[in-house]
Enzyme design. Structure first.
Site, PDB file in Angstrom:
ATOM      1  N   LYS A   1     -82.981 130.147  42.773  1.00 49.48           N
ATOM      2  CA  LYS A   1     -82.905 128.814  42.154  1.00 49.48           C
ATOM      3  C   LYS A   1     -82.301 127.828  43.156  1.00 49.48           C
ATOM      4  O   LYS A   1     -81.358 128.175  43.877  1.00 49.48           O
ATOM      5  CB  LYS A   1     -82.036 128.901  40.891  1.00 49.48           C
ATOM      6  CG  LYS A   1     -81.989 127.616  40.078  1.00 49.48           C
ATOM      7  CD  LYS A   1     -81.162 127.798  38.802  1.00 49.48           C
ATOM      8  CE  LYS A   1     -81.144 126.533  37.953  1.00 49.48           C
ATOM      9  NZ  LYS A   1     -80.359 126.672  36.710  1.00 49.48           N
TER      10      LYS A   1
ATOM     11  N   SER B   1     -79.420 128.119  30.324  1.00 48.95           N
ATOM     12  CA  SER B   1     -80.462 127.918  31.344  1.00 48.95           C
ATOM     13  C   SER B   1     -81.062 129.164  31.971  1.00 48.95           C
ATOM     14  O   SER B   1     -82.048 129.065  32.699  1.00 48.95           O
ATOM     15  CB  SER B   1     -79.918 127.039  32.467  1.00 48.95           C
ATOM     16  OG  SER B   1     -79.959 125.696  32.076  1.00 48.95           O
TER      17      SER B   1
ATOM     18  N   SER C   1     -82.676 125.235  32.345  1.00 43.54           N
ATOM     19  CA  SER C   1     -83.010 124.561  33.565  1.00 43.54           C
ATOM     20  C   SER C   1     -83.597 125.471  34.648  1.00 43.54           C
ATOM     21  O   SER C   1     -84.150 124.967  35.621  1.00 43.54           O
ATOM     22  CB  SER C   1     -81.757 123.882  34.139  1.00 43.54           C
ATOM     23  OG  SER C   1     -80.817 124.863  34.546  1.00 43.54           O
TER      24      SER C   1
HETATM   25  N1  GLN Z   1     -79.966 122.785  28.338  1.00 44.64           N
HETATM   26  C1  GLN Z   1     -78.564 122.709  28.543  1.00 44.64           C
HETATM   27  C2  GLN Z   1     -78.200 121.393  29.188  1.00 44.64           C
HETATM   28  O1  GLN Z   1     -79.079 120.631  29.405  1.00 44.64           O
HETATM   29  C3  GLN Z   1     -78.096 123.874  29.365  1.00 44.64           C
HETATM   30  C4  GLN Z   1     -78.364 123.734  30.808  1.00 44.64           C
HETATM   31  C5  GLN Z   1     -77.824 124.859  31.612  1.00 44.64           C
HETATM   32  O2  GLN Z   1     -77.507 125.916  31.094  1.00 44.64           O
HETATM   33  N2  GLN Z   1     -77.693 124.620  32.906  1.00 44.64           N
HETATM   34  O3  GLN Z   1     -77.087 121.122  29.470  1.00 44.64           O
END
Ligand code: GLN
Length: 487
Positions: free
Chosen positions: A67, A166, A142
């Site tokens: 990532k 995410s 994400s």
């Molecule tokens: N969807 C969540 C957010 O937008 C979690 C994102 C994440 O875990 N990095 O904050």
């Protein structure tokens, strides 16, 4: 032959290389070619580090996708943000260093929501990622690029990061296994920070054995991250035969209101599978879990607003070309460099932390967080695991939720309480839905979409969690993913 290479999980690839059936460079070239031809915008760069690890080490040169949140020495690392254009870290994040030391080769950096803020990967500055199960839909976020890469077979496995879901949510939406370890199990050093009290790295893989294999190599206490502690025991390959004597708690009452009917149907079927394998299903209270989303969307933006202060055009990445003074340079750099969701979070976070509002918002959210931690502690006195669906819906259409941030945030309904509690959780492929999301589908149904089951365990119980997940995986008749569909 190439279909044979594609069939190998990461753990199987390690064995095949060690047995001399496959060479590490052949496997690396195979995946590099596939990643270069990727059709889902999963990658921000391919072949970012062309050194193939010598086929020594426990990972035997098996390739992995990383990532774009992880710093990698000599490789542009942007967290999918324009503001980091041109930032080439002079060091490896601990996760990358550990994988490198274990003998992994690197395929490329995967696309993601900018600074890991999002649930659909549509917040990337470099374009949305498409879901390999249905390219008109999102892969989740994400870590959407990592999930799409594994689902499409352009990487055998990938790293992800999880602040509020995410790793788990994209794994669910792409029919994969995604593990968020206990907060502190894996070092955050060299991971571009989003919300430091929540961020954790973990695996996105095709199966549970691969998740265990990656965790084994990335966990550990690290002097460079004072919140890291590692796991108390070595991570071992999961081997449990059944779920006898284990109690799985369903939070009750659970608000099924915003949950797709088919997700509930797959969840009910999963409970039956757990019982058939010897597990017991119980209900337990988690009284404050319903407040988790509100608390998270204060705490995470608050921490993000502080962390992102360092993106000032001086130290990292892109600097706006302005004739005025320093303040104008800061403002223009940040105005041009950040996307709309990142700006929204910075504004929310700055507001929640500002004098006069701190107690009402940030202080209050921290109190709720403590209540949630206590809820989980109490729950684990009466059960071994907590189960929920991973995501309230199957993969949604590209663009479907981009105009409505609140709807997007609701995607994290089941994952966020666990993040606030800091406990480990895994998302597993649990079943399929018909393409319109109206009914459960059999494996092989045209256009079917994956549904995930989330299992959470007490702090540091990763081995027990992986064992239970392994049994569930074996009991579940899940379709082979898009990586088996040809080419
Ligand atoms: N969807 C969540 C957010 O937008 C979690 C994102 C994440 O875990 N990095 O904050």
């Amino acid at each position: 032959m190439s279909q044979d290479l594609l069939k190998l999980s990461a753990a199987q690839a390690v064995s095949a290389i060690q047995a001399g059936d496959v060479s590490a460079s052949e496997l690396y070239d195979f995946y590099r070619r596939r990643a270069s031809a990727d059709e889902f915008n999963s990658y921000l760069s391919v072949d970012s580090d062309s050194t193939i690890a010598p086929a020594g080490g426990e990972l035997a040169g098996v390739p992995i996708a990383i990532k774009d949140l992880f710093c990698m020495e000599g490789v542009e690392t942007r967290a999918a943000s324009k503001i980091l254009n041109g930032y080439v870290p002079p060091y490896d994040s601990t996760v990358v260093a550990k994988l490198r030391a274990a003998g992994a080769s690197f395929i490329g950096k995967t696309n993601m929501d900018e600074f890991a803020m999002g649930s659909s990967n549509e917040n990337s500055a470099f374009g949305a990622v498409r879901n390999p199960w249905d390219p008109t839909r999102v892969p989740g976020g994400s870590s959407g690029g990592s999930a799409a890469a594994v689902a499409a077979g352009t990487a055998p496995w990938a790293t992800g990061t999880d602040t509020g879901g995410s790793i788990r949510q994209p794994a669910a939406l792409c029919g994969l296994v995604g593990l968020k370890p206990t907060y502190g199990a894996v070092s955050r050093f060299g991971m571009i920070a989003f919300a430091s009290s929540l961020d954790q790295a973990g695996p996105i893989t095709r199966d549970v054995a691969d998740a265990a294999l990656m965790l084994k190599h990335i966990h550990g206490k690290d002097a460079s991250d004072s919140t890291s502690i590692g796991l108390p025991e070595d991570v071992v390959a999961p081997s449990a035969e059944n779920l006898n004597g284990l109690k799985f708690g369903i939070p009750a009452p659970l608000d099924w209101g915003g949950v797709q009917t088919v997700v509930k149907a797959v969840f009910d079927a999963s409970c039956k599978r757990i019982e058939a394998a010897g597990g017991e299903i119980v209900e337990l209270p988690l009284p404050h879990a319903d407040y988790a989303l509100s608390a998270y969307y204060i705490i995470a933006p608050a921490e993000a607003s502080a962390n992102l202060a360092r993106m000032d055009g001086v130290r990292f990445g892109q600097r706006a070309d302005v004739s005025g003074g320093l303040t104008e340079m800061y403002e223009t750099t940040r105005g041009e460099g950040f996307g709309p969701e990142v700006k929204r979070r910075i504004m929310l976070g700055t507001y929640a932390l500002s004098s006069g509002y701190y107690d009402a918002y940030y202080g209050q959210a921290q109190k709720v967080r403590t209540k949630i931690v206590e809820d989980f502690k109490a729950a684990y006195e009466t059960c071994d695991f907590i189960i929920t669906p991973t995501s309230p819906s199957v993969a949604f259409g590209l663009g479907e939720k981009t105009d409505d941030p609140l709807q997007m945030y609701l995607s994290d309904y089941f994952t966020v309480p666990i993040s606030l509690a800091g406990v480990p959780a895994i998302s597993l492929p649990a079943g399929l839905a018909t393409s319109d999301g109206s009914a459960v589908a059999e494996p092989g149904t045209e256009g079917a979409l994956p549904v995930g089951l989330q299992i959470a365990a007490p702090h540091f119980a990763e081995n027990k969690l992986l064992d239970a997940a392994h049994v569930f995986e074996r009991e579940t008749d899940f379709a082979d993913g898009p990586w088996t569909w040809g080419s």
